[in-house]
Design a protein around this motif. Structure first.
Motif, PDB file in Angstrom:
ATOM      1  N   ARG A  73     -14.138   0.407 -10.952  1.00 47.89           N
ATOM      2  CA  ARG A  73     -12.797   0.527 -11.551  1.00 47.89           C
ATOM      3  C   ARG A  73     -11.768  -0.076 -10.604  1.00 47.89           C
ATOM      4  N   LEU A  74     -10.552  -0.193 -11.098  1.00 48.97           N
ATOM      5  CA  LEU A  74      -9.468  -0.755 -10.286  1.00 48.97           C
ATOM      6  C   LEU A  74      -9.201   0.122  -9.067  1.00 48.97           C
ATOM      7  N   PRO A  75      -8.955  -0.481  -7.907  1.00 42.94           N
ATOM      8  CA  PRO A  75      -8.576   0.291  -6.716  1.00 42.94           C
ATOM      9  C   PRO A  75      -7.236   0.990  -6.926  1.00 42.94           C
ATOM     10  N   LYS A  76      -7.073   2.141  -6.277  1.00 48.73           N
ATOM     11  CA  LYS A  76      -5.817   2.895  -6.367  1.00 48.73           C
ATOM     12  C   LYS A  76      -5.196   2.968  -4.975  1.00 48.73           C
ATOM     13  N   PRO A  77      -3.914   2.672  -4.862  1.00 46.72           N
ATOM     14  CA  PRO A  77      -3.267   2.740  -3.542  1.00 46.72           C
ATOM     15  C   PRO A  77      -3.192   4.178  -3.039  1.00 46.72           C
ATOM     16  N   ILE A  78      -3.519   4.350  -1.762  1.00 45.21           N
ATOM     17  CA  ILE A  78      -3.378   5.647  -1.096  1.00 45.21           C
ATOM     18  C   ILE A  78      -2.062   5.645  -0.334  1.00 45.21           C
ATOM     19  N   ASP A  79      -1.902   4.651   0.537  1.00 42.52           N
ATOM     20  CA  ASP A  79      -0.629   4.456   1.234  1.00 42.52           C
ATOM     21  C   ASP A  79      -0.439   2.974   1.500  1.00 42.52           C
ATOM     22  N   ILE A  80       0.823   2.579   1.469  1.00 37.94           N
ATOM     23  CA  ILE A  80       1.169   1.172   1.651  1.00 37.94           C
ATOM     24  C   ILE A  80       2.406   1.091   2.529  1.00 37.94           C
ATOM     25  N   ALA A  81       2.383   0.160   3.466  1.00 42.12           N
ATOM     26  CA  ALA A  81       3.555  -0.129   4.292  1.00 42.12           C
ATOM     27  C   ALA A  81       3.866  -1.616   4.132  1.00 42.12           C
ATOM     28  N   ILE A  82       5.117  -1.906   3.802  1.00 37.60           N
ATOM     29  CA  ILE A  82       5.537  -3.295   3.617  1.00 37.60           C
ATOM     30  C   ILE A  82       6.610  -3.622   4.638  1.00 37.60           C
ATOM     31  N   ASP A  83       6.431  -4.738   5.305  1.00 37.63           N
ATOM     32  CA  ASP A  83       7.435  -5.259   6.230  1.00 37.63           C
ATOM     33  C   ASP A  83       8.076  -6.478   5.588  1.00 37.63           C
ATOM     34  N   TYR A  84       9.387  -6.394   5.380  1.00 35.87           N
ATOM     35  CA  TYR A  84      10.143  -7.533   4.857  1.00 35.87           C
ATOM     36  C   TYR A  84      10.661  -8.298   6.069  1.00 35.87           C
ATOM     37  N   LEU A  85      10.146  -9.498   6.273  1.00 28.45           N
ATOM     38  CA  LEU A  85      10.420 -10.249   7.497  1.00 28.45           C
ATOM     39  C   LEU A  85      11.606 -11.202   7.371  1.00 28.45           C
TER      40      LEU A  85
END
Length: 140
Positions: A73-85
């Motif tokens: 099945r499709l992966p599910k996000p647990i935690d995500i960190a995004i850096d806008y550079l």
């Protein structure tokens, strides 16, 4: 099965609404977020909305996990960190993911997005995803 899951991902209303496209060659998946005026968040620069860029990064991470190994099945996000550079200008955005580790239940993914020059990323994502690898005895 990966083709079916990729199609399921791309057909999701949110993903298709953004217009995300994939170019799959060998074991590499490159995502493209084609520029549209309605994706602009700051018309003064103009720069793409950070939410659109962040969602695009998550979509590329998900697609890369699907391509990396057979999943049920499709992966599910647990935690995500995004850096806008830097601001993502009014142009297409490209991204590639690297699956750093993929276990029995959790995968660690890094994604880098760029415009024009891959060496000058506009944003990066680091995330953990819940995955369900296909069992050897499960149907294809």
């Amino acid at each position: 099965m990966s083709e079916t899951l990729i199609k399921t991902l791309l057909d999701a209303p949110y993903v298709s609404g953004l217009g995300v496209e994939f170019d799959h060659r060998g074991d590499e998946l490159t995502g493209c977020l084609p520029f549209r005026d309605d994706l602009v968040g700051n018309p003064l620069i103009p720069a793409l909305h950070g939410g659109a860029v962040g969602a695009f990064l998550e979509i590329v991470a998900t697609g890369s996990l699907i391509v990396a190994q057979p999943l049920d099945r499709l992966p599910k996000p647990i935690d995500i960190a995004i850096d806008y550079l830097r601001p993502a200008r009014a142009a297409d955005v490209f991204a590639r993911a690297q699956v750093a580790r993929s276990g029995r239940r959790v995968a660690n993914v890094r994604v880098e997005a760029w415009q024009g020059r891959r060496g000058a990323p506009v944003a990066t994502l680091h995330g953990h995803f819940l995955i369900t690898p296909k069992r050897e005895n499960s149907p294809a």
